[in-house]
Motif scaffolding. Structure first.
Motif, PDB file in Angstrom:
ATOM      1  N   ASP A 167      57.001 -11.464 107.903  1.00 59.12           N
ATOM      2  CA  ASP A 167      57.735 -10.899 106.759  1.00 59.12           C
ATOM      3  C   ASP A 167      58.145  -9.461 107.043  1.00 59.12           C
ATOM      4  O   ASP A 167      59.250  -9.035 106.694  1.00 59.12           O
ATOM      5  N   LEU A 170      61.108  -9.487 109.442  1.00 59.13           N
ATOM      6  CA  LEU A 170      62.335  -9.890 108.738  1.00 59.13           C
ATOM      7  C   LEU A 170      62.829  -8.775 107.812  1.00 59.13           C
ATOM      8  O   LEU A 170      64.035  -8.532 107.706  1.00 59.13           O
ATOM      9  N   ALA A 174      66.443  -6.996 107.778  1.00 64.77           N
ATOM     10  CA  ALA A 174      67.244  -6.883 106.559  1.00 64.77           C
ATOM     11  C   ALA A 174      67.624  -5.421 106.287  1.00 64.77           C
ATOM     12  O   ALA A 174      68.754  -5.131 105.913  1.00 64.77           O
ATOM     13  N   ARG A 182      66.589 -14.090 103.546  1.00 67.72           N
ATOM     14  CA  ARG A 182      65.430 -14.330 104.423  1.00 67.72           C
ATOM     15  C   ARG A 182      64.893 -15.741 104.270  1.00 67.72           C
ATOM     16  O   ARG A 182      64.016 -16.160 105.020  1.00 67.72           O
TER      17      ARG A 182
END
Ligand code: SF4
Length: 235
Positions: A167, A170, A174, A182
């Motif tokens: 996470d 990602l 982003a 995502r």
């Protein structure tokens, strides 16, 4: 949280110095210092590190191993990622056999370990109580990952050790406007994603004792992840 955003550091070495001196999460800094003061009986002769843990490895690395956060009596004691605890005892033999580490055991910052083509870091740099950093603390610490990923010029493959690390990676992509939604990226052991940035993420269960003692993550499963990372990085 402090409002300051650190300057852009020119090198990974300078970045590590910035990390070690970071005070953005008062709860974590207090906890790390308190653990270092009290110590565990088995390590009563140790002078604990007790601060944010700097990253470790080869600045020319093509592979990054991204973990969650230091362990209270592991990295928070030794001052080096995955060094001196059960997770590291599982990780470093695999890194050695996969050709990334110079030796299979990691006991202290001065044990002679060298990494080749691998950099190790985590989404949180201070040991959290119960191994659980808050969302705000992970957000505070993301500034370091952003700078680190900019400075790792040769990086091709990111091995995400656990869902929170995935996470975190990602979220970085982003923030850099490299991905939109995502939801297309789902965590599973051994999953592989080529991102628009051309970096490849591989996901693995975290080598915590909870996973390795129960057989959820076995040595062959973990070896396969790092062998695949080598292959994808064309090493
Ligand atoms: S967790 Fe990260 S942001 Fe928070 S004090 Fe430690 S190094 Fe700084």
């Amino acid at each position: 949280m402090q409002a300051d955003i650190p300057a852009q550091f020119p090198t990974l070495e300078a970045l590590n110095t910035g990390i070690v001196n970071c005070n953005r999460c008062p709860r974590l800094r207090t906890y790390c210092a308190e653990v270092a003061r009290l110590r565990r009986r088995a390590y009563i002769d140790w002078e604990y590190w007790g601060r944010p843990v700097p990253s470790f490895g080869d600045p020319e690395a093509r592979v990054l191993a991204l973990g969650l956060a230091p362990g209270a009596h592991g990295s928070n004691r030794t001052g080096r990622p995955f060094t001196g605890d059960g997770s590291g005892d599982f990780l470093y033999p695999v890194l050695y056999e996969a050709g990334f580490a110079s030796q299979p055991t990691a006991t202290s910052r001065n044990d002679g370990m060298k990494l080749t083509d691998l950099w190790i870091t985590s989404v949180g740099r201070c040991a959290p109580p119960e191994n659980k950093p808050t969302t705000e603390e992970l957000s505070n610490c993301s500034i370091w990952l952003d700078q680190e990923l900019r400075l790792l010029k040769n990086l091709r493959v990111v091995v995400c050790l656990g869902r929170i690390a995935f996470d975190g990676f990602l979220a970085h992509e982003a923030r850099m406007n490299k991905i939109g939604a995502r939801s297309a990226y789902i965590f599973a052991h051994g999953a592989e994603y080529t991102l628009p940035s051309r970096r490849i993420a591989i996901t693995s269960y975290h080598p915590s004792l909870q996973n390795t003692n129960t057989g959820k993550l076995t040595k062959p499963m973990f070896m396969a992840v790092f062998e695949r990372a080598r292959q994808l990085a064309r090493l």
